[in-house]
Design a protein around this motif. Sequence first.
Motif, mmCIF file in Angstrom:
data_model
loop_
_atom_site.group_PDB
_atom_site.id
_atom_site.type_symbol
_atom_site.label_atom_id
_atom_site.label_comp_id
_atom_site.label_asym_id
_atom_site.label_seq_id
_atom_site.Cartn_x
_atom_site.Cartn_y
_atom_site.Cartn_z
ATOM 1 N N GLY A 189 8.413 0.909 24.646
ATOM 2 C CA GLY A 189 9.292 0.850 23.482
ATOM 3 C C GLY A 189 8.534 0.619 22.200
ATOM 4 N N LEU A 190 7.247 1.059 22.159
ATOM 5 C CA LEU A 190 6.394 0.736 21.017
ATOM 6 C C LEU A 190 5.732 1.965 20.403
ATOM 7 C CD1 LEU A 190 4.672 -2.473 22.456
ATOM 8 C CD2 LEU A 190 6.608 -2.356 20.870
ATOM 9 N N ALA A 191 6.267 3.142 20.638
ATOM 10 C CA ALA A 191 5.671 4.348 20.077
ATOM 11 C C ALA A 191 5.952 4.438 18.579
ATOM 12 C CB ALA A 191 6.215 5.583 20.785
ATOM 13 N N GLY A 192 4.938 4.869 17.816
ATOM 14 C CA GLY A 192 5.112 5.079 16.385
ATOM 15 C C GLY A 192 5.033 3.800 15.577
ATOM 16 N N GLY A 193 5.417 3.910 14.317
ATOM 17 C CA GLY A 193 5.364 2.772 13.417
ATOM 18 C C GLY A 193 6.488 1.787 13.659
ATOM 19 N N GLY A 194 6.198 0.522 13.440
ATOM 20 C CA GLY A 194 7.201 -0.519 13.633
ATOM 21 C C GLY A 194 7.927 -0.864 12.346
ATOM 22 N N ASP A 195 8.961 -1.642 12.483
ATOM 23 C CA ASP A 195 9.717 -2.135 11.333
ATOM 24 C C ASP A 195 9.892 -3.647 11.479
ATOM 25 O OD1 ASP A 195 11.276 -2.450 9.091
ATOM 26 O OD2 ASP A 195 13.108 -1.617 9.992
ATOM 27 N N PRO A 196 9.140 -4.437 10.707
ATOM 28 C CA PRO A 196 8.266 -4.045 9.599
ATOM 29 C C PRO A 196 6.974 -3.406 10.076
ATOM 30 C CG PRO A 196 8.093 -6.387 9.996
ATOM 31 C CD PRO A 196 9.199 -5.900 10.884
ATOM 32 N N ALA A 197 6.280 -2.764 9.145
ATOM 33 C CA ALA A 197 5.021 -2.100 9.467
ATOM 34 C C ALA A 197 4.040 -3.097 10.076
ATOM 35 C CB ALA A 197 4.422 -1.484 8.200
ATOM 36 N N GLY A 198 3.428 -2.676 11.162
ATOM 37 C CA GLY A 198 2.485 -3.530 11.870
ATOM 38 C C GLY A 198 3.067 -4.225 13.076
ATOM 39 N N SER A 199 4.393 -4.272 13.185
ATOM 40 C CA SER A 199 5.026 -5.036 14.263
ATOM 41 C C SER A 199 4.834 -4.382 15.626
ATOM 42 C CB SER A 199 6.515 -5.245 13.971
ATOM 43 O OG SER A 199 7.192 -4.008 13.829
ATOM 44 N N ASN A 200 4.794 -3.039 15.677
ATOM 45 C CA ASN A 200 4.588 -2.390 16.973
ATOM 46 C C ASN A 200 3.173 -2.644 17.500
ATOM 47 O OD1 ASN A 200 7.145 -1.414 17.253
ATOM 48 N ND2 ASN A 200 6.617 0.743 17.087
ATOM 49 N N ALA A 201 2.186 -2.573 16.627
ATOM 50 C CA ALA A 201 0.810 -2.851 17.058
ATOM 51 C C ALA A 201 0.652 -4.316 17.449
ATOM 52 C CB ALA A 201 -0.178 -2.479 15.955
#
Length: 403
Positions: A355-367
Amino acid sequence: MTDPATLADQLRTGERRLHELDDADAETAAEARRQFLAAETGADLDAIGDFTFDAGQATDANVENFVGSAQVPMGVAGPVAIDGGAADGEYFLPMATTEGALVASVNRGLSAIDDAGGATARVTDSGMTRAPVFRVAGVAEAETVVEWVDDHAEQLREAAESTTSHGELLAVEPYVVGDNVYLRFAYDTKDAMGMNMATIATREAADLVEAETPAELVAISGNLCNDKKPAAINAVEGRGRTVTADVTLSRELVEETLNTTPEAMVEGNTRKNLVGSAKAGSLGFNAHAANTVAAMFLATGQDEAQVVEGANAITTMDAREDGLYASISLASLEVGTVGGGTKLATQSAGLELLGLAGGGDPAGSNADALAEVIAVGALAGELSLIAAFCSRHLASAHEDLGR
């Protein structure tokens, strides 16, 4: 369009070289290279010609002299509950590996963690670094350069950030060695691993340093970054994400699931991971964190060479009244969910599984979440392996599953 056989003949006669097929369709060029290499070496290359990702995308962004794919078996471990700063919920962990028993071992550790109510994980620091080296006449000029850098932080930030719409310059740390000045730039690269972003931004800032000081740039990377090599500076200062995961397992859980005791786990961890590693001069004080890091890097499109830094981890264990406390702290986990290998089909699927593909919201949250999940996976691997050698089951497990 030129057919693969004609292109292969051109390779054989020397009319073209391997890299000179890029004007052809990517799949056609790959087939021509396979035909040429098969004829030259006698190897059967049919298997590497079987792939599902977009060949044009791969040749544009990921590889040169494209011939096909190297397939690595992928397994899944979990589910496990994670209470993270960014990761929140239950996760299945994709792991690509050729080592039999690894996924089973991590899965056993994750089962114990999940039975304990899950793990806690936090990214405690973040910053991708690039450290150019400059030449100066001597220490007096070095002092001039350092003072200028300290006094013009905002100008350096503006120069660096002019090259990116996402990255932010966090700090510049100077180091002087004789007539060498190293400037270690650290960036917030959001959901990108950010090595390319940091390099391009630093080049712009380095131009400013050259224009305004006596310093002359020698190399955009002076190895004080430090990338893809064991380095104490990354163990201390961190690089990419610095992340810790921990869990407390009840005594009953340790005895029933891991077949040992909290006291035996603590002793095993101390004698092997701490004392043994110290005697060896290791930069990683853990049992096999790199195993989980590597498997999840391959499954999610990370830069596999940065497993070197990912193994820069310390495992701790403590016997408490309520059972066993265990943690792992990874000092320099360099991960991203956008860019690079994350765009490939199978690696993108691995990220989607999380469930972590692409950019997160806020930016950086997925990484951040990916770093926390990997840390929990590494913790599970530590629990399982240490329990295995404490209960003397390690060899038998590899006999059964390592094949």
